[in-house]
Design a protein around this motif. Structure first.
Motif, PDB file in Angstrom:
ATOM      1  N   ILE A  37       1.126  -1.840   0.085  1.00  0.00           N
ATOM      2  CA  ILE A  37      -0.315  -0.389   0.443  1.00  0.00           C
ATOM      3  C   ILE A  37       0.888   1.989  -0.292  1.00  0.00           C
ATOM      4  N   HIS A  38       0.487   2.195  -1.029  1.00  0.00           N
ATOM      5  CA  HIS A  38       1.412   3.427  -0.750  1.00  0.00           C
ATOM      6  C   HIS A  38       1.271   4.104  -1.184  1.00  0.00           C
ATOM      7  N   ASP A  39       2.210   5.340   0.003  1.00  0.00           N
ATOM      8  CA  ASP A  39       1.213   6.564  -0.200  1.00  0.00           C
ATOM      9  C   ASP A  39       1.313   7.500  -0.837  1.00  0.00           C
ATOM     10  N   LEU A  40       0.445   8.396  -1.843  1.00  0.00           N
ATOM     11  CA  LEU A  40       0.525   8.756  -2.178  1.00  0.00           C
ATOM     12  C   LEU A  40       0.545  10.480  -2.209  1.00  0.00           C
ATOM     13  N   SER A  41       0.290  10.860  -0.581  1.00  0.00           N
ATOM     14  CA  SER A  41      -0.036  12.294  -0.231  1.00  0.00           C
ATOM     15  C   SER A  41       1.069  13.239  -0.210  1.00  0.00           C
ATOM     16  N   MET A  42       2.093  12.770  -0.818  1.00  0.00           N
ATOM     17  CA  MET A  42       3.362  13.779  -0.770  1.00  0.00           C
ATOM     18  C   MET A  42       4.350  12.965  -1.838  1.00  0.00           C
ATOM     19  N   GLU A  43       4.008  12.840  -2.488  1.00  0.00           N
ATOM     20  CA  GLU A  43       4.708  12.723  -3.662  1.00  0.00           C
ATOM     21  C   GLU A  43       5.608  12.913  -4.262  1.00  0.00           C
ATOM     22  N   ASP A  44       5.241  14.315  -4.440  1.00  0.00           N
ATOM     23  CA  ASP A  44       6.535  15.453  -5.640  1.00  0.00           C
ATOM     24  C   ASP A  44       7.523  15.981  -3.909  1.00  0.00           C
ATOM     25  N   HIS A  45       7.839  15.387  -3.568  1.00  0.00           N
ATOM     26  CA  HIS A  45       8.200  16.025  -2.537  1.00  0.00           C
ATOM     27  C   HIS A  45       9.793  14.570  -1.942  1.00  0.00           C
ATOM     28  N   LYS A  46      10.453  15.239  -2.317  1.00  0.00           N
ATOM     29  CA  LYS A  46      12.511  14.212  -3.213  1.00  0.00           C
ATOM     30  C   LYS A  46      12.361  13.944  -1.712  1.00  0.00           C
ATOM     31  N   ASP A  47      12.246  14.273  -0.806  1.00  0.00           N
ATOM     32  CA  ASP A  47      12.841  13.435   0.940  1.00  0.00           C
ATOM     33  C   ASP A  47      11.066  12.802   1.044  1.00  0.00           C
ATOM     34  N   PHE A  48      10.488  13.258   0.739  1.00  0.00           N
ATOM     35  CA  PHE A  48       9.543  12.141   1.541  1.00  0.00           C
ATOM     36  C   PHE A  48       9.625  10.284   1.039  1.00  0.00           C
ATOM     37  N   LEU A  49       9.953   9.840   2.379  1.00  0.00           N
ATOM     38  CA  LEU A  49      10.429   8.461   1.861  1.00  0.00           C
ATOM     39  C   LEU A  49       9.196   7.383   1.142  1.00  0.00           C
ATOM     40  N   THR A  50       9.788   6.822   0.140  1.00  0.00           N
ATOM     41  CA  THR A  50       8.723   5.532   0.059  1.00  0.00           C
ATOM     42  C   THR A  50       8.796   4.179  -0.194  1.00  0.00           C
ATOM     43  N   TRP A  51       8.146   3.556  -0.410  1.00  0.00           N
ATOM     44  CA  TRP A  51       8.661   2.160  -0.192  1.00  0.00           C
ATOM     45  C   TRP A  51       9.751   1.624  -1.120  1.00  0.00           C
ATOM     46  N   GLU A  52      10.063   2.346  -2.439  1.00  0.00           N
ATOM     47  CA  GLU A  52      10.813   1.788  -2.958  1.00  0.00           C
ATOM     48  C   GLU A  52      12.215   3.308  -2.209  1.00  0.00           C
ATOM     49  N   ASP A  53      12.334   3.428  -1.506  1.00  0.00           N
ATOM     50  CA  ASP A  53      13.393   3.684  -0.584  1.00  0.00           C
ATOM     51  C   ASP A  53      13.724   2.557   0.684  1.00  0.00           C
ATOM     52  N   TRP A  54      12.341   2.450   1.163  1.00  0.00           N
ATOM     53  CA  TRP A  54      12.672   1.473   2.402  1.00  0.00           C
ATOM     54  C   TRP A  54      13.401   0.430   2.134  1.00  0.00           C
ATOM     55  N   LEU A  55      12.613  -0.220   0.534  1.00  0.00           N
ATOM     56  CA  LEU A  55      13.402  -2.194  -0.219  1.00  0.00           C
ATOM     57  C   LEU A  55      14.701  -1.757  -1.073  1.00  0.00           C
ATOM     58  N   ARG A  56      15.277  -0.873  -0.408  1.00  0.00           N
ATOM     59  CA  ARG A  56      16.491  -0.202  -1.240  1.00  0.00           C
ATOM     60  C   ARG A  56      17.848  -0.702  -0.423  1.00  0.00           C
ATOM     61  N   ARG A  57      17.126  -0.798   1.067  1.00  0.00           N
ATOM     62  CA  ARG A  57      17.964  -0.971   1.881  1.00  0.00           C
ATOM     63  C   ARG A  57      18.852  -1.927   1.525  1.00  0.00           C
ATOM     64  N   PHE A  58      17.783  -3.205   1.059  1.00  0.00           N
ATOM     65  CA  PHE A  58      18.466  -4.437   0.836  1.00  0.00           C
ATOM     66  C   PHE A  58      18.246  -5.625  -0.726  1.00  0.00           C
ATOM     67  N   ASN A  59      18.127  -4.087  -1.860  1.00  0.00           N
ATOM     68  CA  ASN A  59      17.896  -4.400  -3.088  1.00  0.00           C
ATOM     69  C   ASN A  59      16.951  -4.971  -3.683  1.00  0.00           C
ATOM     70  N   GLU A  60      16.330  -4.523  -2.929  1.00  0.00           N
ATOM     71  CA  GLU A  60      14.456  -5.096  -3.629  1.00  0.00           C
ATOM     72  C   GLU A  60      13.732  -4.029  -4.366  1.00  0.00           C
ATOM     73  N   HIS A  61      14.635  -3.042  -4.376  1.00  0.00           N
ATOM     74  CA  HIS A  61      13.400  -1.880  -4.429  1.00  0.00           C
ATOM     75  C   HIS A  61      12.497  -1.718  -5.836  1.00  0.00           C
ATOM     76  N   GLU A  62      12.918  -2.990  -6.731  1.00  0.00           N
ATOM     77  CA  GLU A  62      11.907  -2.748  -8.464  1.00  0.00           C
ATOM     78  C   GLU A  62      10.562  -3.589  -7.951  1.00  0.00           C
ATOM     79  N   ILE A  63      10.678  -4.343  -6.454  1.00  0.00           N
ATOM     80  CA  ILE A  63       9.494  -4.419  -6.296  1.00  0.00           C
ATOM     81  C   ILE A  63       8.275  -3.613  -5.433  1.00  0.00           C
TER      82      ILE A  63
END
Length: 305
Positions: free
Chosen positions: A194-220
């Motif tokens: 479930i993705h939160d798009l409320s601040m998707e235009d803000h470059k510092d807003f952390l997304t699923w892609e940012d969280w999953l990148r720590r495990f090299n799984e960001h493409e998920i």
């Protein structure tokens, strides 16, 4: 009495210079960009020189000329003084009215469950919440206090840190009971994200892609999922078992406490560069209604951090 045209022109110039845009200045002043441009040109006719460097590209941020740059601090100080003068004039008539601006999600998930405590402590203060995702103009909208989410930089306002936060995945107890494996990184990809798009235009807003990148799984994160432009609705969807949400610790604190949601992967911590701030106009902190609310909300927030 009609406002002198040069005062309107100065206001249009100050807003344009502050925003770097006629369009954004027009939104603040509730007029058209053409009207703002005309007022600025009328001021240029009065002073006898250009105020902005002209460009054919309307997307380029407005740049002040050298004489305008030198004059700008005095013009801004003048409008700040006028604003404070109006505030003082209004004090006698609305001492008991506190206008607070904040996002709909923060109001629903954090402030409203606690505001009764403030009202019982200060029953003579009439709290009026103005929920909006837009940054309201404190002077034009007669705002006393704001709760804003960001990096802590808002021109013309005094800013105090209210709450920092971290980002982590959450889901309903029923989902984790049915799929215990989701409480580790290997189990998350098997569920709907479930993705939160409320601040998707803000470059510092952390997304699923940012969280999953720590495990090299960001493409998920790019797979089909559920995408919602409301932080409160994101948590509601997760509580109903519709998938796994990437939650903000401040917004989800009550849901975790009452068991509506469960934090996943607790060993993984991802601090957010964004935080919650209490903001108000300089000089207003000594108004009793502002002072009482400021002290109360800072005390409430200390129980979260």
């Amino acid at each position: 009495m009609k406002t002198p045209i040069h005062l309107n022109a100065l206001r249009a110039f100050e807003a344009s210079a502050r925003h770097g845009s006629f369009s954004l200045a027009a939104e603040e002043l509730n007029v058209t960009p053409a009207a703002v441009g005309q007022l600025v040109r009328s001021l240029e006719d009065i002073v006898g020189f250009p105020l902005f460097q002209r460009s054919n590209n309307r997307r380029v941020r407005l740049v002040l000329t050298e004489p305008a740059t030198r004059a700008m601090p005095y013009i801004k100080a003048g409008f700040d003084s006028l604003s404070m003068g109006m505030t003082r004039l209004k004090e006698g008539s609305n001492d008991g009215v506190l206008n607070v601006t904040l996002s709909p999600a923060f109001a629903a998930k954090w402030l409203l469950p606690r505001i009764e405590h403030f009202q019982s402590s200060w029953p003579d203060i009439d709290v009026r919440l103005q929920t909006s995702l837009k940054l309201l103009d404190f002077n034009a909208q007669d705002i006393d206090v704001g709760i804003r989410y960001g990096l802590g930089q808002w021109d013309g306002l005094h800013v105090e840190l209210l709450m920092s936060e971290e980002i982590f995945p959450v889901c309903s107890p029923s989902l984790i009971a049915a799929h215990p494996v989701v409480n580790c990184i290997n189990g998350i990809p098997s569920q709907t994200l479930i993705h939160d798009l409320s601040m998707e235009d803000h470059k510092d807003f952390l997304t699923w892609e940012d969280w999953l990148r720590r495990f090299n799984e960001h493409e998920i994160a790019r797979r089909p999922g559920l995408r919602i432009n409301s932080s409160a609705a994101v948590l509601q969807a997760a509580a109903e078992g519709q998938g796994i949400a990437l939650a903000r610790s401040v917004m989800v604190s009550d849901d975790l406490r009452n068991g509506r949601l469960v934090r996943l992967c607790p060993e993984v911590s991802l601090p957010s560069p964004m935080a919650y701030y209490i903001v108000y106009r300089p000089g207003c902190e000594n108004l009793p209604k502002v002072s009482h609310f400021r002290k109360w909300i800072l005390q409430q927030s200390s129980s979260i951090n």
